[in-house]
Design an enzyme around this catalytic site. Structure first.
Site, PDB file in Angstrom:
ATOM      1  N   THR A 153      -0.598   7.657  -0.884  1.00 42.22           N
ATOM      2  CA  THR A 153      -1.938   7.645  -1.479  1.00 42.22           C
ATOM      3  C   THR A 153      -2.837   6.531  -0.950  1.00 42.22           C
ATOM      4  O   THR A 153      -4.039   6.523  -1.210  1.00 42.22           O
ATOM      5  CB  THR A 153      -1.827   7.454  -3.002  1.00 42.22           C
ATOM      6  N   ARG A 212       0.859  -1.179   0.000  1.00 45.77           N
ATOM      7  CA  ARG A 212       0.000   0.000   0.000  1.00 45.77           C
ATOM      8  C   ARG A 212       0.897   1.232   0.000  1.00 45.77           C
ATOM      9  O   ARG A 212       1.747   1.388   0.874  1.00 45.77           O
ATOM     10  CB  ARG A 212      -0.875  -0.051   1.254  1.00 45.77           C
ATOM     11  N   ASP A 272       4.352  -4.661  10.310  1.00 45.30           N
ATOM     12  CA  ASP A 272       5.428  -4.240  11.215  1.00 45.30           C
ATOM     13  C   ASP A 272       5.327  -4.962  12.560  1.00 45.30           C
ATOM     14  O   ASP A 272       6.324  -5.401  13.132  1.00 45.30           O
ATOM     15  CB  ASP A 272       5.375  -2.723  11.451  1.00 45.30           C
ATOM     16  N   ASP A 331       0.205  -1.083  12.298  1.00 46.51           N
ATOM     17  CA  ASP A 331       0.653  -1.693  11.049  1.00 46.51           C
ATOM     18  C   ASP A 331       0.867  -3.188  11.283  1.00 46.51           C
ATOM     19  O   ASP A 331       1.805  -3.590  11.987  1.00 46.51           O
ATOM     20  CB  ASP A 331       1.950  -1.022  10.576  1.00 46.51           C
TER      21      ASP A 331
HETATM   22  C1  PRP Z   1      -1.311  -3.568   4.846  1.00 43.64           C
HETATM   23  C2  PRP Z   1      -2.211  -4.743   5.146  1.00 43.64           C
HETATM   24  C3  PRP Z   1      -3.051  -4.842   3.910  1.00 43.64           C
HETATM   25  C4  PRP Z   1      -3.230  -3.387   3.529  1.00 43.64           C
HETATM   26  C5  PRP Z   1      -4.585  -2.948   3.979  1.00 43.64           C
HETATM   27  O1  PRP Z   1      -0.271  -3.975   4.044  1.00 43.64           O
HETATM   28  O2  PRP Z   1      -1.526  -5.929   5.446  1.00 43.64           O
HETATM   29  O3  PRP Z   1      -2.424  -5.566   2.860  1.00 43.64           O
HETATM   30  O4  PRP Z   1      -2.198  -2.652   4.191  1.00 43.64           O
HETATM   31  O5  PRP Z   1      -4.852  -1.654   3.563  1.00 43.64           O
HETATM   32  P1  PRP Z   1      -5.918  -1.315   2.428  1.00 43.64           P
HETATM   33  O6  PRP Z   1      -7.153  -2.068   2.750  1.00 43.64           O
HETATM   34  O7  PRP Z   1      -6.079   0.164   2.562  1.00 43.64           O
HETATM   35  O8  PRP Z   1      -5.345  -1.711   1.096  1.00 43.64           O
HETATM   36  P2  PRP Z   1       0.945  -3.037   3.599  1.00 43.64           P
HETATM   37  O9  PRP Z   1       0.725  -2.578   2.188  1.00 43.64           O
HETATM   38  O10 PRP Z   1       1.203  -2.007   4.618  1.00 43.64           O
HETATM   39  O11 PRP Z   1       2.156  -4.063   3.456  1.00 43.64           O
HETATM   40  P3  PRP Z   1       2.914  -4.955   4.505  1.00 43.64           P
HETATM   41  O12 PRP Z   1       2.025  -6.129   4.780  1.00 43.64           O
HETATM   42  O13 PRP Z   1       4.137  -5.328   3.751  1.00 43.64           O
HETATM   43  O14 PRP Z   1       3.201  -4.138   5.736  1.00 43.64           O
HETATM   44  N1  URA Z   2      -2.537  -1.569   7.081  1.00 43.42           N
HETATM   45  C1  URA Z   2      -2.301  -1.922   8.363  1.00 43.42           C
HETATM   46  O1  URA Z   2      -1.411  -2.751   8.640  1.00 43.42           O
HETATM   47  N2  URA Z   2      -3.051  -1.348   9.326  1.00 43.42           N
HETATM   48  C2  URA Z   2      -4.016  -0.461   9.057  1.00 43.42           C
HETATM   49  O2  URA Z   2      -4.684   0.012   9.987  1.00 43.42           O
HETATM   50  C3  URA Z   2      -4.250  -0.111   7.716  1.00 43.42           C
HETATM   51  C4  URA Z   2      -3.494  -0.681   6.759  1.00 43.42           C
END
Ligand code: PRP
Ligand code: URA
Length: 226
Positions: A126, A122, A221, A218
């Site tokens: 944006t 994500r 993380d 997150d």
């Molecule tokens: C996070 C989460 C989802 C997404 C959700 O991933 O694990 O995939 O954000 O947000 P959305 O519904 O607004 O798309 P992220 O892209 O942060 O990647 P990561 O798992 O590598 O931390």
């Molecule tokens: N991705 C996450 O990991 N947490 C949130 O709250 C939104 C997007």
């Protein structure tokens, strides 16, 4: 319509209509206790992952409640009997990275499952999904497919993932997520009304950075300590 479902209080069987069922909120006290631990800022990474694994097992049990099975004749040490087998192959599809935490917990429940991977990041500015990796098996069309991601925030990542899976032939998809919220659920079901969502919580809202509130921060993380 949001329906709550407890792992012990079985609802009467009804003809499947995912638009009516979704989201399925797993309100079992054990699920909510694990989720509460995950939400707490003071829960360190190893414990966060442990609670995530326990909760993932419960979500997957609910996500497979109506999965199609077929009779399987077997021989016990004492007699022949008719047992149960899955009707179709199972494919787990974690969205990288955080979805891996769900897949690690669910795979031991369905050890013959195929694991596909979708990398979607994500964008921090944006909140738009940026696909960066895909490894999908050729059996999607005949499989029961479970899309795994702990967070359904704007819904952008899950929408993009489900679209990719359908384009690759998937016909029976269920989305399993730990925390969802009304904007994410609405955005997802507007594009994929045929895909049921199983979640442990429908939180209040998104903040101005598109994070779920109260949420758990997150998920990637917290799961991997980055
Ligand atoms: C996070 C989460 C989802 C997404 C959700 O991933 O694990 O995939 O954000 O947000 P959305 O519904 O607004 O798309 P992220 O892209 O942060 O990647 P990561 O798992 O590598 O931390
Ligand atoms: N991705 C996450 O990991 N947490 C949130 O709250 C939104 C997007």
């Amino acid at each position: 319509m949001r329906r709550e479902r407890s792992l012990v209080a079985h609802l009467p069987e009804v003809a499947h209509d995912s638009s009516m069922d979704s989201p399925i909120v797993v309100s079992h006290p054990l699920a909510q206790i694990h989720l509460t631990a995950m939400r707490q800022t003071t829960t360190p990474c190893a414990q966060f992952r442990w609670h995530l694994h326990r909760l993932a097992e419960m979500l997957f049990i609910e996500a497979t409640r109506a999965i199609e099975t077929q009779p399987l004749t077997i021989q016990t040490p004492l007699a022949e009997m008719v047992g149960t087998a899955f009707s179709r192959p199972i494919v787990l599809v974690p969205i990288l990275r955080a979805g891996l935490g769900l897949a690690d917990a669910i795979l031991p429940l369905v050890p013959d499952a195929t694991v596909a991977h979708l990398g979607i990041a994500r964008c921090e500015e944006t909140a738009q999904p940026v696909p960066y990796y895909a490894k999908l098996p050729p059996i999607l069309a005949e499989a029961d497919v479970f899309l795994l991601d702990p967070m359904l925030a704007t819904g952008g990542s899950a929408k993009a993932a489900a679209t990719q899976l359908k384009e690759a032939g998937a016909k029976r998809i269920t989305l399993v997520c730990v925390v969802s919220c009304p904007p994410g659920l609405d955005a997802f079901s507007a594009v994929h009304p045929d895909i049921p969502v199983v979640t442990a919580a429908v939180d209040e809202k998104l903040n101005d950075k598109s994070y779920i509130v109260p949420g758990l921060g997150d998920a990637g993380d917290r799961c991997f300590g980055t």
